[in-house]
Design a protein around this motif. Structure first.
Motif, PDB file in Angstrom:
ATOM      1  N   GLU A  46       0.819  -1.214   0.000  1.00 39.88           N
ATOM      2  CA  GLU A  46       0.000   0.000   0.000  1.00 39.88           C
ATOM      3  C   GLU A  46       0.855   1.268   0.000  1.00 39.88           C
ATOM      4  N   ASP A  47       2.132   1.161   0.400  1.00 39.44           N
ATOM      5  CA  ASP A  47       3.047   2.301   0.424  1.00 39.44           C
ATOM      6  C   ASP A  47       3.732   2.532  -0.925  1.00 39.44           C
ATOM      7  N   TYR A  48       3.533   1.609  -1.863  1.00 35.93           N
ATOM      8  CA  TYR A  48       4.132   1.711  -3.199  1.00 35.93           C
ATOM      9  C   TYR A  48       3.499   2.864  -3.964  1.00 35.93           C
ATOM     10  N   ARG A  49       4.332   3.641  -4.696  1.00 29.21           N
ATOM     11  CA  ARG A  49       3.813   4.759  -5.487  1.00 29.21           C
ATOM     12  C   ARG A  49       4.072   4.616  -6.980  1.00 29.21           C
ATOM     13  N   SER A  50       5.284   4.263  -7.381  1.00 30.25           N
ATOM     14  CA  SER A  50       5.561   4.176  -8.812  1.00 30.25           C
ATOM     15  C   SER A  50       6.888   3.466  -9.049  1.00 30.25           C
ATOM     16  N   SER A  51       7.156   3.181 -10.313  1.00 36.46           N
ATOM     17  CA  SER A  51       8.427   2.597 -10.729  1.00 36.46           C
ATOM     18  C   SER A  51       8.937   3.363 -11.934  1.00 36.46           C
ATOM     19  N   HIS A  63      11.975   1.629  -7.724  1.00 36.86           N
ATOM     20  CA  HIS A  63      10.628   1.575  -7.162  1.00 36.86           C
ATOM     21  C   HIS A  63      10.546   2.597  -6.036  1.00 36.86           C
ATOM     22  N   PHE A  64       9.479   3.385  -6.026  1.00 32.14           N
ATOM     23  CA  PHE A  64       9.310   4.429  -5.020  1.00 32.14           C
ATOM     24  C   PHE A  64       8.180   4.071  -4.059  1.00 32.14           C
ATOM     25  N   TYR A  65       8.460   4.251  -2.781  1.00 31.60           N
ATOM     26  CA  TYR A  65       7.481   4.019  -1.724  1.00 31.60           C
ATOM     27  C   TYR A  65       7.388   5.282  -0.876  1.00 31.60           C
ATOM     28  N   ILE A  66       6.214   5.536  -0.332  1.00 36.38           N
ATOM     29  CA  ILE A  66       6.005   6.673   0.573  1.00 36.38           C
ATOM     30  C   ILE A  66       5.383   6.134   1.854  1.00 36.38           C
ATOM     31  N   LYS A  67       5.960   6.522   2.977  1.00 34.06           N
ATOM     32  CA  LYS A  67       5.455   6.081   4.273  1.00 34.06           C
ATOM     33  C   LYS A  67       5.319   7.295   5.176  1.00 34.06           C
ATOM     34  N   GLU A  68       4.130   7.520   5.695  1.00 32.48           N
ATOM     35  CA  GLU A  68       3.918   8.620   6.630  1.00 32.48           C
ATOM     36  C   GLU A  68       4.236   8.132   8.044  1.00 32.48           C
TER      37      GLU A  68
END
Length: 97
Positions: A46-51, A63-68
């Motif tokens: 669910e934290d995955y954003r794009s590649s 691969h980019f992930y975002i975590k708050e």
């Protein structure tokens, strides 16, 4: 994070045969670079954003992930980063308050 060459950098690395998923590889790399406090941070799909595919200087898929995170989590990670396996080898860590 500030890299030694003065540029901004992000923790990360390569997925290897020990990793069962992209998320497992990311979690391992985060723990190596930012320390044991990352064991309490759960990285999921669910934290995955794009590649992004990069051809130069070598072919690579990023691969980019975002975590708050809560402020308390960031402060704990910052305080424990000196205990990271790779502390000081790849980046200088500065967090602005």
């Amino acid at each position: 994070m500030m890299r030694f060459d003065g540029r901004l950098g992000f923790p990360g690395g390569f997925v290897d045969t020990r990793d069962t998923s992209l998320e497992e590889g990311l979690k391992r790399e985060l723990q190596e670079e930012l320390g044991p406090a990352l064991t309490t941070v759960e990285v999921s799909v669910e934290d995955y954003r794009s590649s992004q595919v990069r051809e130069y200087p070598q072919k690579c898929v990023t691969h980019f992930y975002i975590k708050e995170l809560k402020l308390e989590e960031i402060e704990r990670i910052e305080a424990e980063a000196v205990n990271a396996k790779d502390h000081g080898l790849e980046v200088c860590c500065f967090v602005l308050h």
